[in-house]
Scaffold this active site. Sequence first.
Site, PDB file in Angstrom:
ATOM      1  N   ILE A 116       0.840  -1.204   0.000  1.00  0.00           N
ATOM      2  CA  ILE A 116       0.000   0.000   0.000  1.00  0.00           C
ATOM      3  C   ILE A 116       0.873   1.252   0.000  1.00  0.00           C
ATOM      4  CG2 ILE A 116      -1.734   1.293   1.311  1.00  0.00           C
ATOM      5  CD1 ILE A 116      -2.747  -1.474   2.360  1.00  0.00           C
TER       6      ILE A 116
ATOM      7  N   ASP B 118      11.075   2.575   6.656  1.00  0.00           N
ATOM      8  CA  ASP B 118      10.604   1.195   6.747  1.00  0.00           C
ATOM      9  C   ASP B 118      11.669   0.413   7.490  1.00  0.00           C
ATOM     10  OD1 ASP B 118       9.942  -1.648   6.018  1.00  0.00           O
ATOM     11  OD2 ASP B 118       8.461  -0.658   4.746  1.00  0.00           O
TER      12      ASP B 118
ATOM     13  N   CYS C  90       2.355   0.987   7.808  1.00  0.00           N
ATOM     14  CA  CYS C  90       3.044  -0.167   8.388  1.00  0.00           C
ATOM     15  C   CYS C  90       2.040  -0.976   9.208  1.00  0.00           C
ATOM     16  CB  CYS C  90       4.217   0.289   9.239  1.00  0.00           C
ATOM     17  SG  CYS C  90       3.744   1.416  10.556  1.00  0.00           S
ATOM     18  N   PRO C  91       2.367  -2.231   9.507  1.00  0.00           N
ATOM     19  CA  PRO C  91       1.429  -3.025  10.323  1.00  0.00           C
ATOM     20  C   PRO C  91       1.508  -2.594  11.791  1.00  0.00           C
ATOM     21  CG  PRO C  91       3.391  -4.300   9.806  1.00  0.00           C
ATOM     22  CD  PRO C  91       3.552  -2.998   9.092  1.00  0.00           C
TER      23      PRO C  91
ATOM     24  N   THR D 256      -4.464   5.254   7.598  1.00  0.00           N
ATOM     25  CA  THR D 256      -5.405   4.282   7.033  1.00  0.00           C
ATOM     26  C   THR D 256      -4.883   2.876   7.330  1.00  0.00           C
ATOM     27  OG1 THR D 256      -4.281   4.412   4.897  1.00  0.00           O
ATOM     28  CG2 THR D 256      -6.241   5.779   5.161  1.00  0.00           C
ATOM     29  N   SER D 257      -4.035   2.764   8.353  1.00  0.00           N
ATOM     30  CA  SER D 257      -3.412   1.456   8.595  1.00  0.00           C
ATOM     31  C   SER D 257      -4.049   0.734   9.785  1.00  0.00           C
ATOM     32  CB  SER D 257      -1.917   1.641   8.776  1.00  0.00           C
ATOM     33  OG  SER D 257      -1.252   0.461   8.427  1.00  0.00           O
ATOM     34  N   ARG D 258      -3.668   1.085  11.003  1.00  0.00           N
ATOM     35  CA  ARG D 258      -4.301   0.532  12.197  1.00  0.00           C
ATOM     36  C   ARG D 258      -4.357   1.630  13.259  1.00  0.00           C
ATOM     37  NH1 ARG D 258      -6.093  -2.746   9.407  1.00  0.00           N
ATOM     38  NH2 ARG D 258      -5.929  -5.017   9.496  1.00  0.00           N
TER      39      ARG D 258
ATOM     40  N   ASP E  99      -8.829   6.713   9.057  1.00  0.00           N
ATOM     41  CA  ASP E  99      -9.757   5.656   8.639  1.00  0.00           C
ATOM     42  C   ASP E  99      -9.817   4.570   9.709  1.00  0.00           C
ATOM     43  OD1 ASP E  99     -11.480   4.401   6.640  1.00  0.00           O
ATOM     44  OD2 ASP E  99      -9.904   2.891   6.457  1.00  0.00           O
TER      45      ASP E  99
ATOM     46  N   GLU F 155     -11.618   1.427  17.773  1.00  0.00           N
ATOM     47  CA  GLU F 155     -12.675   1.370  16.748  1.00  0.00           C
ATOM     48  C   GLU F 155     -13.588   0.162  16.887  1.00  0.00           C
ATOM     49  OE1 GLU F 155     -10.191   1.176  13.176  1.00  0.00           O
ATOM     50  OE2 GLU F 155     -10.901  -0.854  12.856  1.00  0.00           O
TER      51      GLU F 155
ATOM     52  N   HIS G 108     -13.028   2.734   8.866  1.00  0.00           N
ATOM     53  CA  HIS G 108     -12.286   1.593   8.308  1.00  0.00           C
ATOM     54  C   HIS G 108     -12.885   1.195   6.949  1.00  0.00           C
ATOM     55  CE1 HIS G 108      -9.317  -1.589   9.817  1.00  0.00           C
ATOM     56  NE2 HIS G 108      -9.367  -1.659   8.497  1.00  0.00           N
TER      57      HIS G 108
HETATM   58  P1  NAI Z   1       2.802  -4.873   3.588  1.00  0.00           P
HETATM   59  O1  NAI Z   1       3.147  -6.027   4.465  1.00  0.00           O
HETATM   60  O2  NAI Z   1       2.903  -5.019   2.115  1.00  0.00           O
HETATM   61  O3  NAI Z   1       3.692  -3.599   4.011  1.00  0.00           O
HETATM   62  C1  NAI Z   1       3.947  -3.240   5.328  1.00  0.00           C
HETATM   63  C2  NAI Z   1       5.306  -2.565   5.364  1.00  0.00           C
HETATM   64  O4  NAI Z   1       5.521  -2.129   6.716  1.00  0.00           O
HETATM   65  C3  NAI Z   1       6.459  -3.507   4.983  1.00  0.00           C
HETATM   66  O5  NAI Z   1       7.270  -2.897   4.013  1.00  0.00           O
HETATM   67  C4  NAI Z   1       7.195  -3.699   6.290  1.00  0.00           C
HETATM   68  O6  NAI Z   1       8.609  -3.881   6.128  1.00  0.00           O
HETATM   69  C5  NAI Z   1       6.893  -2.394   7.012  1.00  0.00           C
HETATM   70  N1  NAI Z   1       7.139  -2.484   8.436  1.00  0.00           N
HETATM   71  C6  NAI Z   1       7.038  -3.572   9.255  1.00  0.00           C
HETATM   72  N2  NAI Z   1       7.398  -3.252  10.496  1.00  0.00           N
HETATM   73  C7  NAI Z   1       7.738  -1.942  10.481  1.00  0.00           C
HETATM   74  C8  NAI Z   1       8.223  -1.053  11.468  1.00  0.00           C
HETATM   75  N3  NAI Z   1       8.440  -1.461  12.728  1.00  0.00           N
HETATM   76  N4  NAI Z   1       8.470   0.221  11.101  1.00  0.00           N
HETATM   77  C9  NAI Z   1       8.274   0.624   9.808  1.00  0.00           C
HETATM   78  N5  NAI Z   1       7.836  -0.180   8.839  1.00  0.00           N
HETATM   79  C10 NAI Z   1       7.567  -1.449   9.176  1.00  0.00           C
HETATM   80  O7  NAI Z   1       1.342  -4.456   4.029  1.00  0.00           O
HETATM   81  P2  NAI Z   1       0.281  -3.589   3.196  1.00  0.00           P
HETATM   82  O8  NAI Z   1      -0.538  -4.509   2.367  1.00  0.00           O
HETATM   83  O9  NAI Z   1       0.986  -2.466   2.537  1.00  0.00           O
HETATM   84  O10 NAI Z   1      -0.650  -3.054   4.370  1.00  0.00           O
HETATM   85  C11 NAI Z   1      -0.164  -2.115   5.318  1.00  0.00           C
HETATM   86  C12 NAI Z   1      -1.150  -1.992   6.440  1.00  0.00           C
HETATM   87  O11 NAI Z   1      -2.358  -1.407   5.962  1.00  0.00           O
HETATM   88  C13 NAI Z   1      -1.629  -3.339   7.033  1.00  0.00           C
HETATM   89  O12 NAI Z   1      -0.746  -3.801   8.035  1.00  0.00           O
HETATM   90  C14 NAI Z   1      -2.960  -2.995   7.602  1.00  0.00           C
HETATM   91  O13 NAI Z   1      -2.778  -2.645   8.950  1.00  0.00           O
HETATM   92  C15 NAI Z   1      -3.395  -1.760   6.815  1.00  0.00           C
HETATM   93  N6  NAI Z   1      -4.606  -2.009   6.009  1.00  0.00           N
HETATM   94  C16 NAI Z   1      -5.689  -1.169   6.192  1.00  0.00           C
HETATM   95  C17 NAI Z   1      -6.842  -1.346   5.465  1.00  0.00           C
HETATM   96  C18 NAI Z   1      -8.016  -0.437   5.613  1.00  0.00           C
HETATM   97  O14 NAI Z   1      -9.120  -0.735   5.109  1.00  0.00           O
HETATM   98  N7  NAI Z   1      -7.887   0.707   6.273  1.00  0.00           N
HETATM   99  C19 NAI Z   1      -6.955  -2.451   4.492  1.00  0.00           C
HETATM  100  C20 NAI Z   1      -5.734  -3.222   4.327  1.00  0.00           C
HETATM  101  C21 NAI Z   1      -4.623  -3.012   5.084  1.00  0.00           C
END
Ligand code: NAI
Length: 344
Positions: free
Chosen positions: A154, A173, A205-206, A232-234, A258, A263, A295
């Site tokens: 994302i 990252d 980030c997660p 928009t993450s968590r 978001d 929530e 969300h």
């Molecule tokens: P992804 O796994 O492709 O990317 C996450 C990135 O965060 C990775 O590059 C990882 O190295 C990095 N990361 C891990 N630990 C970290 C740290 N301590 N500090 C900095 N960076 C760190 O995941 P994706 O698909 O990009 O999703 C990201 C987040 O978006 C998900 O974890 C989820 O929480 C959130 N999400 C929200 C949605 C919504 O509807 N609002 C829907 C889908 C995901």
Amino acid sequence: MKIAFFDAKPYDKPSFDRYGEMYGIVFKYYETKLTEDTVGLAEGADGVCVFVNDTVNAAVIDRLCEMNVRVVALRCAGFNNVDMKYAFGRIHVLRVPAYSPYAVAEHTMALLLTSIRRIHKAFIRTRDYNFSLAGMTGFDLHGKTVGVIGTGRIGRVFIDICRGFGMRVLAYDKFPVPGLDNGDTIRYVSPEELFRNSDIISLHCPLTEETYHIIDAVSLEQCKRGVVLLNTSRGALVDAEALLAAIKSRRVGAACLDVYEEESDFFFEDYSGHILDDDTLARLISMPNVIVTSHQAFLTEEALSNIAETTVQNLIGFFEHGECPNELCYRCGEASDCKTGKCF
Ligand code: NAI
């Protein structure tokens, strides 16, 4: 195969029914979330299908195991609501690692543009035949610096979108992506440098122990005055109390959320006829420079279809072929993707 589907919403059913029928899976939909009190509804099911605000803690896992439920199929990417350590060796956990990074990244940009160009205010004004522009001055994104924390699927799509607007990108990252830093318009920097120099900060980030409250009073203090924060993450990436204080002190110029730390008590439900029992959320929503969506970032036709298709394929892979590439495993690292699906 029978799957108990928790926190079911009307928009979930068409795509899950379609793919379920194709592969012989019967989804039994429950509107309630999965909790210690509702887990009994999974009696007789082979697996449960859950979303971001269902609870999969030790007590829930124990009860699922007692009922011979063998699998937790997350219909989302994040798995912070699952006690992965406890799940290991007891129950298998599958997820949908990616369903549409575009959905979330585009929603993030939609929030940013809405906020800084005051679209939310214009919509209400013109419906009232109020055509005044007082208080509507925004700012150009072109030439601004956006700080992106998390450059995964994302985060990278969001970076592309921002580059399309002519913005400079500072990224952080834990595991930088080789080749993304071009030494000029996109640079990896430390969190401190990102906080100090970004006009806009977006979290991708997660949620982990490390990233919990990555935006807190200390980091907000380092930010530029007037910074726009996008999450928009968590929810728990941001200390909501600290954010509120920073908005009041004018350190934060605008926030687009978001997701929200607490929530699960409110999001996805209609509380319009109720008194909101969360003063922090109520105060945030009352701010003219805060936009909250519940969300919703993932909610596109494409994402819903991809979520259903991958969840069904995960279940078929697990139950019929004994292997699922999207199984999560605690033993394979810090709850990272298990490439074999055969860890226990
Ligand atoms: P992804 O796994 O492709 O990317 C996450 C990135 O965060 C990775 O590059 C990882 O190295 C990095 N990361 C891990 N630990 C970290 C740290 N301590 N500090 C900095 N960076 C760190 O995941 P994706 O698909 O990009 O999703 C990201 C987040 O978006 C998900 O974890 C989820 O929480 C959130 N999400 C929200 C949605 C919504 O509807 N609002 C829907 C889908 C995901």
